[in-house]
Design an enzyme around this catalytic site. Sequence first.
Site, mmCIF file in Angstrom:
data_model
loop_
_atom_site.group_PDB
_atom_site.id
_atom_site.type_symbol
_atom_site.label_atom_id
_atom_site.label_comp_id
_atom_site.label_asym_id
_atom_site.label_seq_id
_atom_site.Cartn_x
_atom_site.Cartn_y
_atom_site.Cartn_z
ATOM 1 N N PHE A 88 0.865 -1.174 0.000
ATOM 2 C CA PHE A 88 0.000 0.000 0.000
ATOM 3 C C PHE A 88 0.909 1.234 0.000
ATOM 4 C CE2 PHE A 88 -2.666 3.349 1.514
ATOM 5 C CZ PHE A 88 -3.843 3.106 0.842
ATOM 6 N N ASP A 129 1.473 -4.251 9.019
ATOM 7 C CA ASP A 129 0.369 -3.326 8.755
ATOM 8 C C ASP A 129 -0.901 -4.172 8.746
ATOM 9 O OD1 ASP A 129 -1.642 -1.823 7.539
ATOM 10 O OD2 ASP A 129 -0.227 -0.647 6.353
ATOM 11 N N TYR A 147 -11.024 2.809 10.389
ATOM 12 C CA TYR A 147 -12.250 3.103 9.623
ATOM 13 C C TYR A 147 -12.714 1.985 8.698
ATOM 14 C CZ TYR A 147 -8.364 4.740 6.668
ATOM 15 O OH TYR A 147 -7.183 4.838 5.990
ATOM 16 N N LYS A 148 -11.946 0.886 8.617
ATOM 17 C CA LYS A 148 -12.338 -0.199 7.706
ATOM 18 C C LYS A 148 -13.188 -1.211 8.466
ATOM 19 C CE LYS A 148 -7.932 0.233 5.175
ATOM 20 N NZ LYS A 148 -8.346 0.999 4.010
ATOM 21 N N ARG A 165 -12.912 -4.578 -6.048
ATOM 22 C CA ARG A 165 -12.827 -5.287 -4.772
ATOM 23 C C ARG A 165 -14.215 -5.527 -4.173
ATOM 24 N NH1 ARG A 165 -8.541 -2.314 -0.897
ATOM 25 N NH2 ARG A 165 -10.104 -0.652 -1.024
#
Length: 413
Positions: free
Chosen positions: A129, A198, A223-224, A372
Site C-alpha cells: 500500500f 500493517d 475506519y475499515k 474489490r
Amino acid sequence: VETLATTRADCVALDAADPLGPKRGAFELPPDVVYLDGNSLGPPPRLARERVQQLLDREWGTGLVRSWNDAGWIEAPLRVGEKIARLIGAAPGEVVVADSTTVNVFKLLSAALALRAGRRVIVMREGEFPTDGYVTQGLAAMTGAELRCVAATDLEVALDADVAAFCVSHVDYRTGEMLDLHRLTDAAHRVGALAMWDLCHSAGAVPLDLTAAGVDLAVGCGYKYLNGGPGAPAFCMVATSHHERLQQPLSGWMGHAAPFAFEQGYRPGTGITRLLSGTPAVLGIAGLEAGVDAWQGVDMVAVRAKSLALAELCVTLVDQRCSGLGIEVVTPREAARRGSQVSLRFADAYPLGRALIARGVIGDFRPPDILRVGLTPLYMRYVDIYDAVEAIHDVLTSGVWRRPEYAVRTVVT
Ligand SMILES: Cc1ncc(COP(=O)(O)O)c(C=O)c1O
C-alpha cells in the site's frame, strides 16, 4: 436455462440460519444498497449516533473543558487501545489509538531503527500500500536508512543481519492475499530483525494472535473493518518487551511522562503512552470506540468461518455466472491464503465499478484493473453476494458499463 448450484433462495436460507445475522441490526445501512466496501469504510454502528450525540450535548456542550477529566477524554487513546488489543490478540498495555496509519508507520519504523541500532535496512514488499512506502522513503531520506523492496515471495530471503525490521501488510489491499504472519515473524527473529505488520486489512477481518506469533510492532486503521468512521484514528501495537527502550521521534507532550507538569525537557511516558504525540482527536475516537464496541461478544472464529463461506459463495457464483465475460477472481482460492475480500480482475474495472454503484452495488476500484468485494460478516448477508454477482452479470452482459459517464474518474475511487 442455466441451473445454479446456489440460488437466491439458498442464500436467504443461509442468512436465516446465520448466527451472526442479528448483528446486522447494530449498523445503519441504507435499505437499497448492497454494500461491498466495508474494507474501505465501514458503515456507522448505531451506537455511534448515540455516542457522538452524547459527546456533543453533554460532554462538549455542557461539560466543556471539564470533560477531559470527567468524561474520560484523556484516557480514550489507551481505553480504546485496550479494546483493540483484545481483537488482535495483543496483551493489555500494548495498543494505543493515535494519529493515522501513515504517521504510525513513521513512528514505529523510526523506533525499530533505534531498537536495532547499527542496522539500517528496512524490508518492504513490492506493491505494498503506497503510503507505507512513501513514508518509509521519507524516513530513509532523513536517517540514511536503506529501503529494500522485494516481491512478497522473496521476503524471507531478503532478511539478513543488516535488516532492522520489515514492514509489510498482512493482507494485500489489492488481491486480498494473506501472508503467513507467524512464519515471517519467525524469519525476522532468526536474523535478529523486528517484525512490523500493517494490519489495516486484518484487524476485524481475520483472527489474530499477535502475542502467540511474537509480533514486535504493528499498525492498523480504524475506519475499515473496525467501523470507526471516516478518517477515524489509527492504532499502534508494540510488544511489551520493547517498551522500556522504545524511542520515537514525534515526542510530543501527550507522550511525556507528565504532560501537565510543562517541563522543558522530554521524558517519555511509561509503556505504550510514549507513542502519543499531540492532543487526542476526541470526536474521532468516539466514533472508533462505538465501532470497536460493536465487536463486543463477537467470536472471531465465527467471523472467519462466515467470511470464508461468503468468499466461497462469491467465487463460485462469479465462476458460474460470469464465465466468458472477461472477469476473473484474483484472490487466492486456498482459504488459508485469503484475507476477507474477493478481488475481481476486469480490464475496464473502473467503469464497471461505477455502473455497479449506479445500481446501488457499492464496491471499489484499485488500479490497474481490480474491483474489490469486501467481506464483512458482521453486517453482510449471503444474499448481498448473490445480488452483487447478479448485478455484475447484468452490467457486463448488457454492456451498460460502456456508457461514457462511467469512465469519468472521481477523486476518490
Ligand atoms: C495497508 C494500508 N495501509 C495504510 C492505509 C492508509 O493509511 P492512513 O490511515 O494513514 O490513510 C491503508 C488504507 O487504505 C491501507 O490499506
